[in-house]
Scaffold this motif. Structure first.
Motif, PDB file in Angstrom:
ATOM      1  N   SER A 122      -3.092   6.802  -5.217  1.00  7.70           N
ATOM      2  CA  SER A 122      -1.941   7.212  -5.124  1.00  7.70           C
ATOM      3  C   SER A 122      -1.332   7.273  -6.426  1.00  7.70           C
ATOM      4  CB  SER A 122      -1.216   5.813  -4.274  1.00  7.70           C
ATOM      5  OG  SER A 122      -1.326   4.818  -4.750  1.00  7.70           O
ATOM      6  N   CYS A 124       3.104   6.932  -7.201  1.00  7.12           N
ATOM      7  CA  CYS A 124       4.499   6.559  -6.746  1.00  7.12           C
ATOM      8  C   CYS A 124       5.390   6.338  -7.722  1.00  7.12           C
ATOM      9  CB  CYS A 124       4.107   5.068  -6.226  1.00  7.12           C
ATOM     10  SG  CYS A 124       2.981   4.618  -5.123  1.00  7.12           S
ATOM     11  N   PHE A 239       7.454   0.663  -4.262  1.00  7.42           N
ATOM     12  CA  PHE A 239       6.993   1.796  -4.508  1.00  7.42           C
ATOM     13  C   PHE A 239       6.821   2.740  -3.347  1.00  7.42           C
ATOM     14  CE2 PHE A 239       4.840  -1.488  -7.248  1.00  7.42           C
ATOM     15  CZ  PHE A 239       4.741  -1.115  -8.559  1.00  7.42           C
ATOM     16  N   GLU A 241       5.193   6.355  -2.386  1.00  7.93           N
ATOM     17  CA  GLU A 241       4.175   7.577  -2.629  1.00  7.93           C
ATOM     18  C   GLU A 241       4.958   8.954  -2.908  1.00  7.93           C
ATOM     19  OE1 GLU A 241      -0.020   6.845  -1.248  1.00  7.93           O
ATOM     20  OE2 GLU A 241       1.303   6.570   0.507  1.00  7.93           O
ATOM     21  N   ARG A 263       6.219   7.256 -13.590  1.00  7.58           N
ATOM     22  CA  ARG A 263       5.388   7.134 -12.237  1.00  7.58           C
ATOM     23  C   ARG A 263       4.379   5.984 -12.648  1.00  7.58           C
ATOM     24  NH1 ARG A 263       9.212   9.909 -10.794  1.00  7.58           N
ATOM     25  NH2 ARG A 263       8.986  11.889  -9.768  1.00  7.58           N
TER      26      ARG A 263
END
Length: 276
Positions: A122, A124, A239, A241, A263
């Protein structure tokens, strides 16, 4: 080097000076220094002035594969040396690592040289709230707000994106029993909307049952938990995504902000060994 005792409090203070880049590692130290939680080692390359700090949970039984290594580094060269030459990272087993998206390239390069398969999990944004007094007032009349308990673990597990298996139950139990949470209960006392706190002190697992959406429950649990966290002197953040625009717009509407240039990412190494 492993930190203990007062060193952990000193490390927490140092990490605070690097916010928001150190947000996740800082959150891990905040909870470790204040609450009972699963055992973890806090490792640094040097002391008292460190360039790399790693939060390394101990994996003791089934389900511990959900425990992520959290890494903060202010020097990529030192980070590379630590993960390449020390025993901090066991490159023969499954590891899930969370850190700055640019520094994941350092991990991926070392993994490639060692023929370790990698998987991006991921990417985020970090959404933060410095002052909860800026949060909008939520009309909670007619809403039954409470904290989650162990009887709710199965429900949370079934509805979590990465859950719906026995492997996540241990982590969820740790979160429910040790860290702050908030939920909306229906007339029968069953949760219909909820949010938890991860071991990194980030709010997460926000979920509202489909038949109860559009009632403002998500806003209610976010605002309530945010106020609880700040009242206990914990950082208030989460967080989101990159592709989850619904949650991003929700938190932004409540006054949460983020640094568009930063990020956080999670990557898995030896993913095929996750549940072995």
């Amino acid at each position: 080097m492993e930190l203990t005792g007062d060193q952990l409090k000193m490390a927490e203070s140092q990490l605070k000076s690097y916010l928001p880049r150190s947000q996740q590692a800082y959150g891990c130290l905040v909870l470790k220094n204040r609450l009972r939680s699963d055992p973890a080692k806090i490792l640094v390359d040097a002391w008292p002035k460190f360039s790399v700090i790693i939060y390394k949970p101990l994996r003791e039984q089934e389900g511990d594969s959900f425990k992520d290594l959290v890494v903060f580094a202010n020097d990529d060269a030192v980070l590379e040396k630590v993960i390449r030459t020390s025993s901090v990272i066991d490159w023969t087993s499954f590891n899930c690592v969370g850190l700055n998206v640019h520094q994941m390239e350092v991990f991926n390069a070392v993994a490639s040289e060692m023929n370790v398969p990698t998987k991006k999990l991921s990417l985020c944004r970090i959404m933060t709230m410095e002052d909860v007094s800026r949060l909008p007032t939520i009309d909670s009349s007619g809403i039954s707000l409470s904290s989650l308990d162990e009887s709710h673990i199965a429900l949370i597990n079934r509805n979590w994106k990465f859950g719906n298996s026995n492997h996540a139950i241990r982590m969820i139990r740790n979160m429910v029993t040790n860290f702050p949470s908030c939920c909306v209960l229906d007339a029968e006392g069953r949760p219909v909307s909820w949010i938890l706190t991860y071991a990194s002190c980030s709010m997460g697992m926000l979920y509202t049952l489909p038949e109860h959406r559009g009632k403002g429950y998500a806003k209610a649990v976010i605002v309530t938990l945010a106020k609880r966290l700040q009242a206990q002197d914990y950082p208030v953040y989460c967080f989101i995504e990159e592709e989850n625009m619904v949650s991003y717009k929700l938190f932004k509407s409540l006054g949460f902000t983020h640094d568009p240039s930063y990020r956080e990412t999670w990557g898995a190494f030896n993913y095929h060994l996750k549940h072995l």
